[in-house]
Write a protein that holds these residues in place. Structure first.
Motif, PDB file in Angstrom:
ATOM      1  N   LEU A   1       7.230   2.233   5.613  1.00 31.22           N
ATOM      2  CA  LEU A   1       5.830   2.487   5.114  1.00 31.22           C
ATOM      3  C   LEU A   1       5.548   4.041   5.110  1.00 31.22           C
ATOM      4  O   LEU A   1       5.452   4.434   6.220  1.00 31.22           O
ATOM      5  CB  LEU A   1       4.976   1.863   5.770  1.00 31.22           C
ATOM      6  CG  LEU A   1       5.121   0.225   6.091  1.00 31.22           C
ATOM      7  CD1 LEU A   1       3.936  -0.580   6.830  1.00 31.22           C
ATOM      8  CD2 LEU A   1       5.506  -0.689   4.598  1.00 31.22           C
TER       9      LEU A   1
ATOM     10  N   ARG B   1       2.553   7.226  -0.289  1.00 31.64           N
ATOM     11  CA  ARG B   1       3.411   6.960  -1.654  1.00 31.64           C
ATOM     12  C   ARG B   1       3.236   8.117  -2.578  1.00 31.64           C
ATOM     13  O   ARG B   1       3.953   8.203  -3.494  1.00 31.64           O
ATOM     14  CB  ARG B   1       2.745   5.691  -2.141  1.00 31.64           C
ATOM     15  CG  ARG B   1       2.936   4.343  -1.427  1.00 31.64           C
ATOM     16  CD  ARG B   1       4.501   4.264  -1.311  1.00 31.64           C
ATOM     17  NE  ARG B   1       4.834   2.765  -0.514  1.00 31.64           N
ATOM     18  CZ  ARG B   1       4.779   1.945  -0.992  1.00 31.64           C
ATOM     19  NH1 ARG B   1       4.830   1.507  -2.260  1.00 31.64           N
ATOM     20  NH2 ARG B   1       5.265   0.774  -0.153  1.00 31.64           N
TER      21      ARG B   1
ATOM     22  N   LEU C   1      -4.645   2.432   2.327  1.00 31.34           N
ATOM     23  CA  LEU C   1      -4.724   1.268   1.406  1.00 31.34           C
ATOM     24  C   LEU C   1      -3.981   1.486   0.175  1.00 31.34           C
ATOM     25  O   LEU C   1      -2.907   0.604  -0.069  1.00 31.34           O
ATOM     26  CB  LEU C   1      -5.917   0.626   1.072  1.00 31.34           C
ATOM     27  CG  LEU C   1      -6.025  -0.595   0.234  1.00 31.34           C
ATOM     28  CD1 LEU C   1      -5.205  -1.857   1.157  1.00 31.34           C
ATOM     29  CD2 LEU C   1      -7.489  -1.007  -0.066  1.00 31.34           C
TER      30      LEU C   1
ATOM     31  N   SER D   1      -1.375   3.560  -0.273  1.00 33.12           N
ATOM     32  CA  SER D   1      -0.245   3.815   0.082  1.00 33.12           C
ATOM     33  C   SER D   1       0.531   2.481   0.873  1.00 33.12           C
ATOM     34  O   SER D   1       1.659   2.770   1.361  1.00 33.12           O
ATOM     35  CB  SER D   1       0.096   5.094   0.847  1.00 33.12           C
ATOM     36  OG  SER D   1      -0.001   6.162   0.101  1.00 33.12           O
ATOM     37  N   LYS D   2      -0.427   1.728   1.024  1.00 32.80           N
ATOM     38  CA  LYS D   2       0.199   0.175   1.652  1.00 32.80           C
ATOM     39  C   LYS D   2       0.466   0.695   3.148  1.00 32.80           C
ATOM     40  O   LYS D   2       1.479   0.118   3.717  1.00 32.80           O
ATOM     41  CB  LYS D   2       1.487  -0.439   0.971  1.00 32.80           C
ATOM     42  CG  LYS D   2       1.015  -0.808  -0.365  1.00 32.80           C
ATOM     43  CD  LYS D   2       2.194  -1.564  -1.211  1.00 32.80           C
ATOM     44  CE  LYS D   2       1.977  -2.087  -2.532  1.00 32.80           C
ATOM     45  NZ  LYS D   2       0.454  -2.591  -2.619  1.00 32.80           N
TER      46      LYS D   2
ATOM     47  N   ASP E   1      -2.127   0.196   5.395  1.00 31.69           N
ATOM     48  CA  ASP E   1      -2.811  -0.500   6.086  1.00 31.69           C
ATOM     49  C   ASP E   1      -2.469  -1.571   6.970  1.00 31.69           C
ATOM     50  O   ASP E   1      -1.258  -2.137   6.586  1.00 31.69           O
ATOM     51  CB  ASP E   1      -4.115  -1.219   5.030  1.00 31.69           C
ATOM     52  CG  ASP E   1      -3.556  -1.942   4.032  1.00 31.69           C
ATOM     53  OD1 ASP E   1      -2.653  -1.440   3.162  1.00 31.69           O
ATOM     54  OD2 ASP E   1      -3.522  -3.428   4.060  1.00 31.69           O
TER      55      ASP E   1
ATOM     56  N   SER F   1      -0.876  -4.660   4.945  1.00 34.79           N
ATOM     57  CA  SER F   1       0.524  -4.239   4.448  1.00 34.79           C
ATOM     58  C   SER F   1       1.460  -4.287   5.339  1.00 34.79           C
ATOM     59  O   SER F   1       2.608  -4.640   4.999  1.00 34.79           O
ATOM     60  CB  SER F   1       0.242  -3.002   3.380  1.00 34.79           C
ATOM     61  OG  SER F   1      -0.552  -3.079   2.463  1.00 34.79           O
TER      62      SER F   1
ATOM     63  N   SER G   1       2.413  -7.818   5.758  1.00 29.67           N
ATOM     64  CA  SER G   1       3.302  -8.628   4.785  1.00 29.67           C
ATOM     65  C   SER G   1       4.602  -7.805   4.720  1.00 29.67           C
ATOM     66  O   SER G   1       5.553  -8.780   4.588  1.00 29.67           O
ATOM     67  CB  SER G   1       2.384  -8.021   3.732  1.00 29.67           C
ATOM     68  OG  SER G   1       1.021  -8.818   3.485  1.00 29.67           O
TER      69      SER G   1
END
Length: 305
Positions: A268, A271, A286, A288-289, A291, A294, A297
């Motif tokens: 992660l 991005r 958020l 860039s995932k 968080d 993310s 998940s």
């Protein structure tokens, strides 16, 4: 972390050989240092290239030199001077960049420092410190100040959950313990995952580690972490930095040299510099995932397919 920074530098300021330079920033935080240091506190103005060259000259004369600005202005704008004047001569100038990562999120890509430590670690002799918690700053300043190498200190904001007992500073620290994946996060980002991980049953709870000093070959990961990586089916790295030149790739190269090959690697990272919309650091994470949701998940997909 600015107040902790001020306190830590103030404690060193009685050294008559210490000099502090700022690029016209630090107002409402660093005034006590200015009052204590007098003429040794230098506002170099909005002239970062010149400020870094002056800092190198002072270090060459054996002064203890600290240089402060917001992160993108301390590493990107004067990069050539850092390379030519500081790194090539191995001068122990300490560069302090406030607001690392997406710390100045709403101000857009010119103020994002998501390629900072990767860029600086391409230079010879450079060290990087990324404190995780506000409580780390004193130890970081002491360690950086005691080093003969040039250094970049990436400042952010401590984000551990309320009531969390912050462990004593170390380059590598395990923040949660469990039997799940191994997660390594760089700097303050690690603190954002603690609470969510502590609510996961221990049988699947990730072992969360925070790293605060780079490059890896100067402060290698402890054997306990390497043993966990060998035993786990998933290794995840989270960093508020772009993928290329970041901690993730450096870690994989280091592990390959040891013959350690994670079964599944999850990365992660920041991005992009440019997004359609800009907001707080939390909002940018958020996008860039990076968080918490993310992260959870990504771990779930990697474990369960």
């Amino acid at each position: 972390m600015r107040m902790q920074l001020c306190d830590s530098l103030l404690a060193r300021s009685s050294n008559p050989e210490m000099v502090f330079l700022t690029g016209d920033l630090g107002f409402m935080a660093l005034e006590p240092i200015q009052a204590a240091m007098g003429g040794r506190f230098i506002n170099a103005g909005i002239a970062e290239q010149n400020m870094v060259s002056v800092a190198a000259g002072l270090a060459k004369q054996n002064f203890e030199v600290w240089v402060y600005s917001i992160a993108p202005f301390i590493y990107a704008r004067p990069f050539e001077q850092i390379r030519n004047d500081i790194a090539f001569h191995n001068l122990p100038v300490k560069l302090i960049g406030n607001g690392g990562g997406y710390g100045y999120g709403v101000m857009g890509p010119t103020h994002h420092a998501i390629d900072d430590y990767g860029s600086l670690l391409t230079l010879p002799n450079m060290s990087v410190y990324v404190p995780v918690f506000d409580e780390d700053v004193g130890a970081v300043i002491e360690r950086a100040g005691g080093s003969s190498r040039p250094a970049y200190i990436r400042m952010g904001r401590g984000e551990h959950p309320k009531g969390y007992n912050v462990p004593l500073y170390a380059p590598w620290r395990q923040l949660t313990h469990g039997k799940g994946a191994v997660v390594i996060a760089v700097g303050p980002l690690a603190g954002t995952y603690i609470d969510a991980f502590l609510h996961i049953p221990i049988e699947s709870r990730p072992n969360l580690w925070a790293v605060s000093e780079l490059p890896i070959d100067l402060t290698p990961p402890p054997d306990s972490l390497l043993n966990q990586i060998n035993a786990s089916s998933v290794l995840c790295v989270a960093e508020e930095h772009v993928r290329h030149g970041g901690f993730g790739s450096d870690l994989l190269l280091y592990l390959a040299g040891l013959g350690v090959s994670p079964q599944t690697f999850v990365h992660l990272y920041a991005r992009a510099h440019n997004f359609g919309r800009y907001g707080s650091q939390r909002f940018m994470r958020l996008q860039s995932k990076l968080d918490v949701d993310s992260m959870l998940s990504a771990l779930n997909r990697s474990v369960h397919g």
